[in-house]
Design an enzyme around this catalytic site. Structure first.
Site, PDB file in Angstrom:
ATOM      1  N   TYR A  32      34.689  28.872  70.207  1.00  0.00           N
ATOM      2  CA  TYR A  32      35.418  27.781  70.889  1.00  0.00           C
ATOM      3  C   TYR A  32      35.467  26.849  69.434  1.00  0.00           C
ATOM      4  O   TYR A  32      35.927  25.583  69.688  1.00  0.00           O
ATOM      5  CB  TYR A  32      35.137  27.793  72.472  1.00  0.00           C
ATOM      6  CG  TYR A  32      35.234  28.665  72.849  1.00  0.00           C
ATOM      7  CD1 TYR A  32      36.464  29.466  73.539  1.00  0.00           C
ATOM      8  CD2 TYR A  32      34.179  29.214  73.855  1.00  0.00           C
ATOM      9  CE1 TYR A  32      36.576  30.455  73.596  1.00  0.00           C
ATOM     10  CE2 TYR A  32      34.618  29.930  74.145  1.00  0.00           C
ATOM     11  CZ  TYR A  32      35.440  30.740  74.545  1.00  0.00           C
ATOM     12  OH  TYR A  32      35.989  32.024  75.179  1.00  0.00           O
ATOM     13  N   HIS A 110      45.848  28.342  73.004  1.00  0.00           N
ATOM     14  CA  HIS A 110      44.233  28.959  73.579  1.00  0.00           C
ATOM     15  C   HIS A 110      43.029  29.041  72.041  1.00  0.00           C
ATOM     16  O   HIS A 110      43.917  29.057  70.855  1.00  0.00           O
ATOM     17  CB  HIS A 110      43.991  30.629  73.137  1.00  0.00           C
ATOM     18  CG  HIS A 110      44.931  30.379  74.750  1.00  0.00           C
ATOM     19  ND1 HIS A 110      43.837  30.488  76.086  1.00  0.00           N
ATOM     20  CD2 HIS A 110      46.197  31.265  75.041  1.00  0.00           C
ATOM     21  CE1 HIS A 110      44.713  30.361  76.851  1.00  0.00           C
ATOM     22  NE2 HIS A 110      46.107  31.377  76.727  1.00  0.00           N
TER      23      HIS A 110
HETATM   24  O1  CA2 Z   1      39.962  30.274  74.030  1.00  0.00           O
HETATM   25  C1  CA2 Z   1      40.520  30.013  74.880  1.00  0.00           C
HETATM   26  O2  CA2 Z   1      41.115  28.871  74.327  1.00  0.00           O
HETATM   27  C2  CA2 Z   1      40.247  30.264  76.060  1.00  0.00           C
HETATM   28  O3  CA2 Z   1      41.229  29.520  77.051  1.00  0.00           O
HETATM   29  C3  CA2 Z   1      39.148  29.869  76.322  1.00  0.00           C
HETATM   30  C4  CA2 Z   1      38.719  30.230  78.185  1.00  0.00           C
HETATM   31  C5  CA2 Z   1      38.324  31.759  77.735  1.00  0.00           C
HETATM   32  O4  CA2 Z   1      38.698  32.214  79.595  1.00  0.00           O
HETATM   33  C6  CA2 Z   1      39.795  32.172  77.932  1.00  0.00           C
HETATM   34  O5  CA2 Z   1      40.044  33.760  77.810  1.00  0.00           O
HETATM   35  C7  CA2 Z   1      40.249  31.928  76.108  1.00  0.00           C
HETATM   36  C8  CA2 Z   1      37.529  29.892  78.212  1.00  0.00           C
HETATM   37  C9  CA2 Z   1      36.995  28.412  78.519  1.00  0.00           C
HETATM   38  C10 CA2 Z   1      35.409  28.245  78.547  1.00  0.00           C
HETATM   39  O6  CA2 Z   1      34.592  27.329  77.249  1.00  0.00           O
HETATM   40  C11 CA2 Z   1      33.447  27.273  77.353  1.00  0.00           C
HETATM   41  C12 CA2 Z   1      33.163  26.189  76.026  1.00  0.00           C
HETATM   42  C13 CA2 Z   1      32.253  26.516  74.863  1.00  0.00           C
HETATM   43  C14 CA2 Z   1      31.253  26.409  75.817  1.00  0.00           C
HETATM   44  C15 CA2 Z   1      31.357  27.520  77.003  1.00  0.00           C
HETATM   45  C16 CA2 Z   1      32.427  27.606  77.974  1.00  0.00           C
END
Ligand code: CA2
Length: 152
Positions: A32, A110
């Site tokens: 991310y 995303h």
């Molecule tokens: O890729 C993306 O932006 C997502 O929306 C992110 C979601 C995931 O469930 C989708 O499938 C794709 C997860 C967000 C979690 O964000 C975090 C960031 C840093 C550390 C842990 C989680």
């Protein structure tokens, strides 16, 4: 040089982020990126301001709070939404219904390429009703979505 935007450009935009996106920049940078959500939000607010538009931001870990924010947008003059629904992307019929219910145009963003990840991430409840989607381009995806709405 003439810099006026077309009449249909979104001038009041809402940036919505779903569950766990408050953790951005603190963990899982390989997936991310390393930018925090407040840093992304500040950049987009400044960019909108530069061109005389307004950007409101909201992040929540609660589906109902996101739905309430979408409903409120309808009466607040918001005319475009950028949303990263987080994990709700793959499950939330209710948040999808809120977006179609208020009938505001939105772009789904995303950070990661959900199509190159686990099979359960390949389906989105939002993509078929979004104006468009930006996936896999990291936090720059939010900037691209904003520029699109501002120039639409
Ligand atoms: O890729 C993306 O932006 C997502 O929306 C992110 C979601 C995931 O469930 C989708 O499938 C794709 C997860 C967000 C979690 O964000 C975090 C960031 C840093 C550390 C842990 C989680």
């Amino acid at each position: 040089m003439k810099t006026e935007k077309p009449a249909s450009a979104a001038r009041h935009i809402l940036l919505l982020n779903g569950p766990n996106l408050n953790l951005l920049g603190t963990r899982e940078p390989h997936l991310y990126g390393s930018e925090t959500l407040p840093a992304i939000e500040a950049r987009l607010v400044a960019r909108a301001r530069e061109v005389g538009a307004q950007l409101a931001t909201f992040q929540s870990n609660h589906e109902g709070a996101l739905i309430d924010r979408v409903h409120a947008a309808r009466t607040q003059g918001v005319n475009g939404i950028i949303i990263n629904p987080g994990g709700l992307t793959h499950s939330s019929v209710s948040l999808r219904d809120a977006l179609t219910g208020v009938a505001l145009p939105f772009i789904e963003v995303h950070l990661s390429n959900i199509h190159a990840r686990e099979a359960f991430r390949h389906h989105s409840c939002f993509s078929d009703v979004a104006i468009g989607t930006v996936v896999g381009l990291g936090s720059r995806g939010y900037d691209f979505a904003l520029d699109f709405l501002l120039n639409r």
